[in-house]
Write a protein that holds these residues in place. Structure first.
Motif: not given
Ligand code: AMP
Ligand code: MG
Length: 410
Positions: A182-191, A193-201
């Protein structure tokens, strides 16, 4: 821009069947047979009784009637699993159980229900046809016959057939390994810490599930930032797989570097756009006989383009004779407007009412709206030459998965 069919043909022309492996019979469910299988012996291996009853000589009972019944001597009881020690002679019978081998001398079995008996005798009031109630040697499988054709999808009856022939191991096509990035600066791993500016992969998960569903093996490569160098490094890690899939970063945005990175590792790009919706920015290339798919980042677009392009390629690599989902002609319940020159794949739910199949769209069709994908059991195909579907019109739906079994007939 090329059409969906042109794109599929290009991809399939590069998909090569991978090797075979021998695996345990019980691991082979859902795999594709790698070679023809022939029967090394007959099944059943000998004539045997289809009923609990009496093995007799037909000539002895031919004339039996209720007024003139025939009485025979019972010379042995024969259970399944044993050969008879005795031969059935004139006016004799052997009491026989279902599955027991037919004794020498006997040519017919009279079912127990049509007789009366004591310990040593049996009385028969009506004769069945000569040869009745006998399962013949090889009637299920004849020695030397082809029982499973190469490239057959192995389902429970095939497993049973192989077991009945004593085949503990089976040759099947290998499962391609599919690297998923997966690619994207906005994408984070499922586990993370939650970050309001990001979305879960979620793409890695939906795509890996699609890979598994068609029988291949997903290998997660994680998430690459929108940075060419990072992408190149992650893609290189994927080169040990048979197929590489990326999601995101393939449109015309400032930070869409996937195509550049694919070229940087030496991928021969065959196309990078397909006239379809959702899923227009789809990149496909080949590097060292490996297929590389740059799928769009939107959660629905990547799944729909996987269905159209990656799934048939994986099935071809696994030797499957059937590469495509079943297509059904269904009646559309609503009016739908589309743009010409694009093939649309609309999320629909197919239902059965009486003897007709209907389809209704499952809601908003935006390429990021996974909800309407969750509710769908099919994709309605609207060809590029059409820009309108009227309520009541008959159209083709690609049936997506086994949820169809549960929804139709509800
Ligand atoms: P892109 O194709 O990179 O422009 O991404 C299109 C959209 O898909 C953006 O809104 C992304 O946030 C979303 N997206 C991209 N990658 C993923 C992912 N791995 N999981 C969920 N959504 C994603
Ligand atoms: Mg992106």
């Amino acid at each position: 821009m090329i059409s969906v069919d042109e794109a599929r043909n290009i991809i399939l022309s590069h998909a090569r069947v991978i090797g075979l492996e021998k695996i345990d019979l019980m691991s082979s469910l859902g795999r594709i047979a790698g070679e023809d299988v022939y029967a090394s012996f007959d099944i059943p291996p000998w004539d045997n009784s289809a009923m609990d009853g009496y093995a007799v000589r037909f000539e002895d009972i031919n004339d039996a009637t209720p007024d003139n019944p025939v009485r025979l001597m019972v010379i042995q009881d024969l259970a399944a699993g044993y050969f008879a020690e005795k031969t059935v002679g004139s006016s004799q019978a052997i009491r026989i159980m279902t599955g027991a081998p037919i004794p020498n001398g006997a040519d017919t079995v009279v079912m127990k229900e049509d007789t009366t008996s004591s310990t040593d005798t049996v009385t028969i009031a009506a004769a069945p046809a000569k040869g009745a109630n006998i399962r013949r040697t090889g009637e299920s499988v004849a020695k030397g016959s082809l029982v499973i054709r190469k490239n057959t999808l192995l389902r429970p009856p095939h497993i049973g057939m192989l077991a009945s022939l004593g085949q503990n191991h089976v040759s099947v096509h290998q499962r391609p390994r599919v690297a998923v990035l997966s690619t994207g600066d906005e994408v984070i791993e499922i586990d993370s810490p939650r970050d309001p500016s990001k979305i879960i992969n979620s793409n890695t998960y939906s795509i890996s599930a699609q890979v598994l569903e068609c029988g291949a093996v997903p290998v997660a490569l994680g998430i690459a930032r929108d940075d060419k160098q990072t992408l190149v490094e992650k893609l290189r890690m994927g080169l040990s797989a048979d197929v590489i899939i990326t999601t995101g970063g393939v449109s015309v945005g400032e930070y869409d570097y996937v195509k550049d990175a694919l070229e940087a590792i030496g991928t021969d790009i065959k196309f990078w756009k397909v006239a379809m919706r959702p899923g227009k920015p789809v990149t496909f290339g080949v590097i060292a006989e490996k297929l590389v798919f740059g799928l769009p980042g939107n959660p629905v677009s990547c799944m729909v383009s996987f269905e159209q392009f990656v799934r048939p390629a994986l099935l071809k690599k696994m030797g499957s004779p059937a590469l495509f989902r079943p297509l059904l002609t269904v009646t559309i319940k609503e009016e739908i407007k589309t743009q010409k020159n694009l093939t649309y794949f609309l999320r629909v739910r197919v239902t059965c009412e009486g003897d007709r199949l209907y389809a209704t769209t499952t809601g908003e069709q935006g390429s990021g709206i996974l909800t309407s994908m969750v509710d769908a059991n099919g994709l309605l195909i609207i060809p590029p030459e059409k820009n309108e579907v009227k309520a009541g019109e008959k159209m083709t739906v690609q049936i997506l998965d086994r949820s169809f079994d549960q929804t139709v007939g509800e």
